[in-house]
Design a protein around this motif. Structure first.
Motif, PDB file in Angstrom:
ATOM      1  N   SER A 254       7.227  13.533 -22.943  1.00 49.86           N
ATOM      2  CA  SER A 254       7.112  13.893 -21.715  1.00 49.86           C
ATOM      3  C   SER A 254       6.654  13.048 -20.701  1.00 49.86           C
ATOM      4  N   ALA A 255       5.548  12.343 -21.119  1.00 47.70           N
ATOM      5  CA  ALA A 255       5.028  11.313 -20.076  1.00 47.70           C
ATOM      6  C   ALA A 255       5.999  10.287 -19.840  1.00 47.70           C
ATOM      7  N   ILE A 256       6.866   9.974 -20.829  1.00 47.29           N
ATOM      8  CA  ILE A 256       7.913   8.882 -20.533  1.00 47.29           C
ATOM      9  C   ILE A 256       9.079   9.333 -19.617  1.00 47.29           C
ATOM     10  N   VAL A 257       9.520  10.803 -19.763  1.00 42.65           N
ATOM     11  CA  VAL A 257      10.389  11.220 -18.983  1.00 42.65           C
ATOM     12  C   VAL A 257      10.048  11.608 -17.605  1.00 42.65           C
ATOM     13  N   ILE A 258       8.679  12.021 -17.473  1.00 38.85           N
ATOM     14  CA  ILE A 258       8.125  12.296 -16.122  1.00 38.85           C
ATOM     15  C   ILE A 258       7.894  11.045 -15.298  1.00 38.85           C
ATOM     16  N   LEU A 259       7.446   9.991 -16.202  1.00 39.14           N
ATOM     17  CA  LEU A 259       7.562   8.596 -15.415  1.00 39.14           C
ATOM     18  C   LEU A 259       8.927   7.947 -15.076  1.00 39.14           C
ATOM     19  N   VAL A 260       9.857   8.383 -15.698  1.00 41.69           N
ATOM     20  CA  VAL A 260      11.279   7.904 -15.453  1.00 41.69           C
ATOM     21  C   VAL A 260      11.658   8.890 -14.300  1.00 41.69           C
ATOM     22  N   LEU A 261      11.391  10.228 -14.206  1.00 45.73           N
ATOM     23  CA  LEU A 261      11.841  11.071 -13.122  1.00 45.73           C
ATOM     24  C   LEU A 261      11.199  10.580 -11.732  1.00 45.73           C
ATOM     25  N   VAL A 262       9.564  10.500 -11.911  1.00 45.94           N
ATOM     26  CA  VAL A 262       8.926  10.000 -10.788  1.00 45.94           C
ATOM     27  C   VAL A 262       9.446   8.515 -10.153  1.00 45.94           C
ATOM     28  N   GLY A 263       9.742   7.657 -11.077  1.00 48.33           N
ATOM     29  CA  GLY A 263      10.370   6.443 -10.675  1.00 48.33           C
ATOM     30  C   GLY A 263      11.792   6.618 -10.033  1.00 48.33           C
ATOM     31  N   LEU A 264      12.529   7.468 -10.412  1.00 49.23           N
ATOM     32  CA  LEU A 264      13.755   7.625  -9.896  1.00 49.23           C
ATOM     33  C   LEU A 264      13.547   8.181  -8.459  1.00 49.23           C
ATOM     34  N   VAL A 265      12.794   9.130  -8.453  1.00 49.21           N
ATOM     35  CA  VAL A 265      12.659   9.639  -7.166  1.00 49.21           C
ATOM     36  C   VAL A 265      11.804   8.719  -6.257  1.00 49.21           C
ATOM     37  N   PHE A 266      11.193   7.862  -6.728  1.00 45.15           N
ATOM     38  CA  PHE A 266      10.309   6.912  -5.955  1.00 45.15           C
ATOM     39  C   PHE A 266      11.255   5.912  -5.618  1.00 45.15           C
ATOM     40  N   ALA A 267      12.186   5.256  -6.250  1.00 49.53           N
ATOM     41  CA  ALA A 267      13.177   4.573  -6.250  1.00 49.53           C
ATOM     42  C   ALA A 267      14.026   4.828  -4.959  1.00 49.53           C
ATOM     43  N   GLY A 268      14.468   6.184  -5.185  1.00 53.32           N
ATOM     44  CA  GLY A 268      15.526   7.017  -4.044  1.00 53.32           C
ATOM     45  C   GLY A 268      14.745   6.858  -2.695  1.00 53.32           C
ATOM     46  N   LEU A 269      13.486   7.051  -2.614  1.00 50.85           N
ATOM     47  CA  LEU A 269      12.657   7.092  -1.395  1.00 50.85           C
ATOM     48  C   LEU A 269      12.554   5.770  -0.842  1.00 50.85           C
TER      49      LEU A 269
ATOM     50  N   GLY B 264       0.792  -1.273  -0.054  1.00 45.94           N
ATOM     51  CA  GLY B 264       0.060   0.055  -0.003  1.00 45.94           C
ATOM     52  C   GLY B 264       0.829   1.124   0.048  1.00 45.94           C
ATOM     53  N   GLY B 265       1.907   1.126   0.921  1.00 51.44           N
ATOM     54  CA  GLY B 265       2.963   2.465   0.762  1.00 51.44           C
ATOM     55  C   GLY B 265       3.644   2.584  -0.386  1.00 51.44           C
ATOM     56  N   SER B 266       4.069   1.678  -1.022  1.00 54.79           N
ATOM     57  CA  SER B 266       4.712   1.740  -2.588  1.00 54.79           C
ATOM     58  C   SER B 266       3.690   2.143  -3.480  1.00 54.79           C
ATOM     59  N   ILE B 267       2.470   1.792  -3.605  1.00 55.14           N
ATOM     60  CA  ILE B 267       1.444   2.080  -4.475  1.00 55.14           C
ATOM     61  C   ILE B 267       1.011   3.747  -4.256  1.00 55.14           C
ATOM     62  N   HIS B 268       0.771   4.072  -3.034  1.00 55.31           N
ATOM     63  CA  HIS B 268       0.474   5.321  -2.578  1.00 55.31           C
ATOM     64  C   HIS B 268       1.728   6.188  -2.772  1.00 55.31           C
ATOM     65  N   GLY B 269       2.804   5.787  -2.632  1.00 60.08           N
ATOM     66  CA  GLY B 269       4.004   6.806  -2.738  1.00 60.08           C
ATOM     67  C   GLY B 269       4.221   7.136  -4.438  1.00 60.08           C
ATOM     68  N   PHE B 270       4.099   6.157  -5.166  1.00 55.93           N
ATOM     69  CA  PHE B 270       4.181   6.479  -6.952  1.00 55.93           C
ATOM     70  C   PHE B 270       2.893   7.323  -7.002  1.00 55.93           C
ATOM     71  N   VAL B 271       1.724   7.041  -6.377  1.00 48.44           N
ATOM     72  CA  VAL B 271       0.339   8.010  -6.975  1.00 48.44           C
ATOM     73  C   VAL B 271       0.653   9.389  -6.375  1.00 48.44           C
ATOM     74  N   PHE B 272       1.142   9.389  -5.064  1.00 49.93           N
ATOM     75  CA  PHE B 272       1.401  10.755  -4.452  1.00 49.93           C
ATOM     76  C   PHE B 272       2.380  11.703  -5.313  1.00 49.93           C
ATOM     77  N   LEU B 273       3.583  11.090  -5.810  1.00 51.61           N
ATOM     78  CA  LEU B 273       4.218  11.679  -6.683  1.00 51.61           C
ATOM     79  C   LEU B 273       3.692  12.223  -7.994  1.00 51.61           C
ATOM     80  N   ALA B 274       2.975  11.215  -8.647  1.00 53.08           N
ATOM     81  CA  ALA B 274       2.495  11.670  -9.917  1.00 53.08           C
ATOM     82  C   ALA B 274       1.176  12.591  -9.479  1.00 53.08           C
ATOM     83  N   TYR B 275       0.702  12.660  -8.453  1.00 47.92           N
ATOM     84  CA  TYR B 275      -0.502  13.713  -8.042  1.00 47.92           C
ATOM     85  C   TYR B 275       0.150  14.987  -7.985  1.00 47.92           C
ATOM     86  N   CYS B 276       1.427  14.988  -7.330  1.00 46.27           N
ATOM     87  CA  CYS B 276       2.103  16.252  -7.271  1.00 46.27           C
ATOM     88  C   CYS B 276       2.496  16.873  -8.632  1.00 46.27           C
TER      89      CYS B 276
END
Length: 151
Positions: A125-140, A41-53
């Motif tokens: 842009s969607a690919i770049v944003i998904l990669v950036l969100v994924g990198l931030v997510f992986a770091g967190l 739940g935390g992983s899914i929430h974290g990813f969606v949180f970053l996308a929402y932001c």
């Protein structure tokens, strides 16, 4: 996808993932069933949180919300279930639209120019944003739960 539909979908997704995280916390801390629910739940929430932001900032720049309203939108993601009331409020004020303004209009300033680039090249842009969100997510994820960051 229009700003209105995208923002509404992410506001709902943020609420659903808050529910998953809270259910995971109940299963861990009340029912003592382990931390699998919190991890999932935390992983899914974290990813969606970053996308929402990210989308809050993009929609806010496109619709010229102003820094205060954008920050309020970001803060709504931190409070469980607050994204839907925020989305409904900005919709009621007429601050969401069916088309992206910066796809057609000239940008004013560096933030609008960056947002215009994102909106005029949506697939890249969607690919770049998904990669950036994924990198931030992986770091967190690598840092671990927020409760352990300062211990």
């Amino acid at each position: 996808m229009s700003p209105r539909r995208l923002y509404r979908a992410l506001a709902l997704a943020e609420t659903v993932t808050w529910t998953l995280l809270i259910l995971g916390m109940i299963s861990k801390y009340v029912l003592h069933m382990g931390d699998l629910g919190v991890r999932i739940g935390g992983s899914i929430h974290g990813f969606v949180f970053l996308a929402y932001c990210a989308v809050t900032v993009l929609v806010g720049i496109d619709r010229r919300w102003g820094a205060g309203r954008i920050l309020l939108g970001l803060a709504s993601a931190v409070i469980p279930f607050a994204t839907i009331p925020f989305e409904r409020w900005v919709e009621k004020l007429g601050l969401l639209a069916d088309c992206w303004r910066l796809r057609d209009e000239p940008a004013r300033g560096p933030l609008e120019s960056l947002a215009a680039i994102v909106l005029r090249r949506p697939v890249v842009s969607a690919i770049v944003i998904l990669v950036l969100v994924g990198l931030v997510f992986a770091g967190l994820v690598r840092l671990g739960p927020p409760t352990q960051w300062f211990s």
